[in-house]
Design a protein around this motif. Structure first.
Motif, PDB file in Angstrom:
ATOM      1  N   HIS A 210       8.095 -15.399   2.526  1.00 30.97           N
ATOM      2  CA  HIS A 210       8.827 -14.913   1.367  1.00 30.97           C
ATOM      3  C   HIS A 210       7.870 -14.629   0.215  1.00 30.97           C
ATOM      4  CE1 HIS A 210      12.048 -14.344  -1.457  1.00 30.97           C
ATOM      5  NE2 HIS A 210      11.410 -15.168  -2.273  1.00 30.97           N
ATOM      6  N   ALA A 211       6.934 -15.544  -0.042  1.00 28.35           N
ATOM      7  CA  ALA A 211       5.960 -15.339  -1.109  1.00 28.35           C
ATOM      8  C   ALA A 211       5.107 -14.107  -0.820  1.00 28.35           C
ATOM      9  CB  ALA A 211       5.078 -16.576  -1.263  1.00 28.35           C
ATOM     10  N   GLU A 212       4.698 -13.925   0.435  1.00 34.09           N
ATOM     11  CA  GLU A 212       3.910 -12.756   0.813  1.00 34.09           C
ATOM     12  C   GLU A 212       4.713 -11.477   0.578  1.00 34.09           C
ATOM     13  OE1 GLU A 212       1.618 -10.813   4.659  1.00 34.09           O
ATOM     14  OE2 GLU A 212       2.671 -12.708   4.898  1.00 34.09           O
ATOM     15  N   HIS A 213       5.994 -11.509   0.906  1.00 30.25           N
ATOM     16  CA  HIS A 213       6.858 -10.355   0.727  1.00 30.25           C
ATOM     17  C   HIS A 213       6.970  -9.973  -0.751  1.00 30.25           C
ATOM     18  CE1 HIS A 213      10.237  -7.664   1.154  1.00 30.25           C
ATOM     19  NE2 HIS A 213      10.931  -8.408   0.324  1.00 30.25           N
ATOM     20  N   VAL A 214       7.163 -10.965  -1.624  1.00 31.79           N
ATOM     21  CA  VAL A 214       7.279 -10.701  -3.064  1.00 31.79           C
ATOM     22  C   VAL A 214       5.969 -10.130  -3.598  1.00 31.79           C
ATOM     23  CG1 VAL A 214       7.649 -11.752  -5.332  1.00 31.79           C
ATOM     24  CG2 VAL A 214       9.089 -12.416  -3.401  1.00 31.79           C
ATOM     25  N   LEU A 215       4.832 -10.690  -3.171  1.00 31.74           N
ATOM     26  CA  LEU A 215       3.536 -10.179  -3.624  1.00 31.74           C
ATOM     27  C   LEU A 215       3.263  -8.769  -3.103  1.00 31.74           C
ATOM     28  CD1 LEU A 215       1.338 -13.381  -3.404  1.00 31.74           C
ATOM     29  CD2 LEU A 215       2.168 -12.226  -5.454  1.00 31.74           C
ATOM     30  N   LEU A 216       3.684  -8.466  -1.881  1.00 29.61           N
ATOM     31  CA  LEU A 216       3.521  -7.105  -1.359  1.00 29.61           C
ATOM     32  C   LEU A 216       4.349  -6.120  -2.170  1.00 29.61           C
ATOM     33  CD1 LEU A 216       3.481  -7.672   2.504  1.00 29.61           C
ATOM     34  CD2 LEU A 216       1.604  -6.864   1.073  1.00 29.61           C
ATOM     35  N   ARG A 217       5.556  -6.517  -2.543  1.00 22.48           N
ATOM     36  CA  ARG A 217       6.383  -5.641  -3.398  1.00 22.48           C
ATOM     37  C   ARG A 217       5.705  -5.412  -4.737  1.00 22.48           C
ATOM     38  NH1 ARG A 217      12.894  -5.830  -2.855  1.00 22.48           N
ATOM     39  NH2 ARG A 217      12.875  -4.702  -0.907  1.00 22.48           N
ATOM     40  N   LEU A 218       5.190  -6.481  -5.336  1.00 24.44           N
ATOM     41  CA  LEU A 218       4.514  -6.361  -6.626  1.00 24.44           C
ATOM     42  C   LEU A 218       3.297  -5.446  -6.505  1.00 24.44           C
ATOM     43  CD1 LEU A 218       4.140  -7.179  -9.579  1.00 24.44           C
ATOM     44  CD2 LEU A 218       2.908  -9.197  -8.768  1.00 24.44           C
ATOM     45  N   HIS A 219       2.492  -5.646  -5.466  1.00 28.45           N
ATOM     46  CA  HIS A 219       1.314  -4.810  -5.239  1.00 28.45           C
ATOM     47  C   HIS A 219       1.705  -3.341  -5.072  1.00 28.45           C
ATOM     48  CE1 HIS A 219      -2.574  -3.521  -3.729  1.00 28.45           C
ATOM     49  NE2 HIS A 219      -1.951  -2.962  -2.721  1.00 28.45           N
ATOM     50  N   THR A 220       2.756  -3.078  -4.305  1.00 26.44           N
ATOM     51  CA  THR A 220       3.204  -1.705  -4.068  1.00 26.44           C
ATOM     52  C   THR A 220       3.671  -1.056  -5.364  1.00 26.44           C
ATOM     53  OG1 THR A 220       3.856  -2.295  -1.821  1.00 26.44           O
ATOM     54  CG2 THR A 220       4.787  -0.271  -2.724  1.00 26.44           C
ATOM     55  N   LEU A 221       4.399  -1.795  -6.201  1.00 27.72           N
ATOM     56  CA  LEU A 221       4.873  -1.255  -7.469  1.00 27.72           C
ATOM     57  C   LEU A 221       3.706  -0.970  -8.420  1.00 27.72           C
ATOM     58  CD1 LEU A 221       8.003  -3.519  -7.838  1.00 27.72           C
ATOM     59  CD2 LEU A 221       8.038  -1.017  -7.709  1.00 27.72           C
ATOM     60  N   ILE A 222       2.717  -1.843  -8.449  1.00 26.48           N
ATOM     61  CA  ILE A 222       1.548  -1.613  -9.307  1.00 26.48           C
ATOM     62  C   ILE A 222       0.752  -0.413  -8.805  1.00 26.48           C
ATOM     63  CG2 ILE A 222      -0.682  -2.592  -9.995  1.00 26.48           C
ATOM     64  CD1 ILE A 222       0.809  -5.275 -10.290  1.00 26.48           C
ATOM     65  N   LYS A 223       0.631  -0.283  -7.494  1.00 21.66           N
ATOM     66  CA  LYS A 223      -0.065   0.866  -6.911  1.00 21.66           C
ATOM     67  C   LYS A 223       0.662   2.174  -7.245  1.00 21.66           C
ATOM     68  CE  LYS A 223      -2.186   2.157  -2.537  1.00 21.66           C
ATOM     69  NZ  LYS A 223      -2.312   1.809  -1.126  1.00 21.66           N
ATOM     70  N   ALA A 224       1.974   2.102  -7.422  1.00 16.26           N
ATOM     71  CA  ALA A 224       2.765   3.286  -7.759  1.00 16.26           C
ATOM     72  C   ALA A 224       2.693   3.614  -9.251  1.00 16.26           C
ATOM     73  CB  ALA A 224       4.220   3.084  -7.339  1.00 16.26           C
ATOM     74  N   GLY A 225       1.978   2.792 -10.036  1.00 13.32           N
ATOM     75  CA  GLY A 225       1.796   3.107 -11.447  1.00 13.32           C
ATOM     76  C   GLY A 225       2.473   2.160 -12.407  1.00 13.32           C
ATOM     77  N   TYR A 226       3.133   1.146 -11.911  1.00 10.09           N
ATOM     78  CA  TYR A 226       3.781   0.177 -12.794  1.00 10.09           C
ATOM     79  C   TYR A 226       2.753  -0.819 -13.316  1.00 10.09           C
ATOM     80  CZ  TYR A 226       8.563   1.632 -11.884  1.00 10.09           C
ATOM     81  OH  TYR A 226       9.726   2.343 -11.831  1.00 10.09           O
ATOM     82  N   ARG A 227       2.998  -1.344 -14.524  1.00 14.42           N
ATOM     83  CA  ARG A 227       2.189  -2.409 -15.101  1.00 14.42           C
ATOM     84  C   ARG A 227       3.061  -3.653 -15.190  1.00 14.42           C
ATOM     85  NH1 ARG A 227       0.605  -1.297 -20.612  1.00 14.42           N
ATOM     86  NH2 ARG A 227       2.484  -0.089 -20.669  1.00 14.42           N
TER      87      ARG A 227
END
Length: 145
Positions: free
Chosen positions: A24-41
């Motif tokens: 679950h923690a890995e999943h949340v971090l992958l989502r965060l990483h993907t959103l930051i890669k898409a341009g989110y801060r």
């Protein structure tokens, strides 16, 4: 159209009806990483109720909140066409998350530059100064030959 951002999703292993805490923690971090890669801060914060959350800001897209359970919630009227007024992407809804990521506009050059760390900017300045010094030395040496 922007190039596709690959959502690094692995099928979770389950322990009964819920994800293991590690997955679950890995999943949340992958989502965060993907959103930051898409341009989110990411803007970290805790609500008055004590709930932890990560607010995500993008210069050309709607602001989001990533909750500890992996749910992504927009804070403005949705840009995804469905029956809801707001975008709520639950932690196990990978299709909607991928669709949302593909709909996010690419960050502009100014956005990318503004996210550069101070250390990176200083190293760039040092490299430019060294380049100028080396070019000056080369031109002086050619003038003496």
């Amino acid at each position: 159209m922007r190039s596709a951002i690959k959502v690094p999703w692995k099928e979770p292993k389950t322990e009964g009806p819920t994800l293991s805490q590690e997955r679950h923690a890995e999943h949340v971090l992958l989502r965060l990483h993907t959103l930051i890669k898409a341009g989110y801060r990411a803007k970290l914060g805790v609500e008055a109720s004590g709930a932890a959350q990560i607010d995500l800001i993008h210069s050309r897209a709607q602001a989001l909140t990533l909750w500890p359970d992996g749910t992504v919630l927009d804070r403005f009227p949705t840009q995804i066409e469905d029956d809801n007024e707001r975008t709520i992407i639950h932690c196990d809804d990978h299709t909607t998350f991928e669709k949302f990521i593909q709909s996010v506009p690419s960050p502009t050059l100014l956005d990318k530059i503004s996210r550069t760390s101070l250390a990176d900017a200083l190293w760039l300045c040092v490299a430019i100064i060294l380049g100028i010094v080396l070019l000056s030395l080369l031109s002086l040496m050619q003038g003496q030959l």
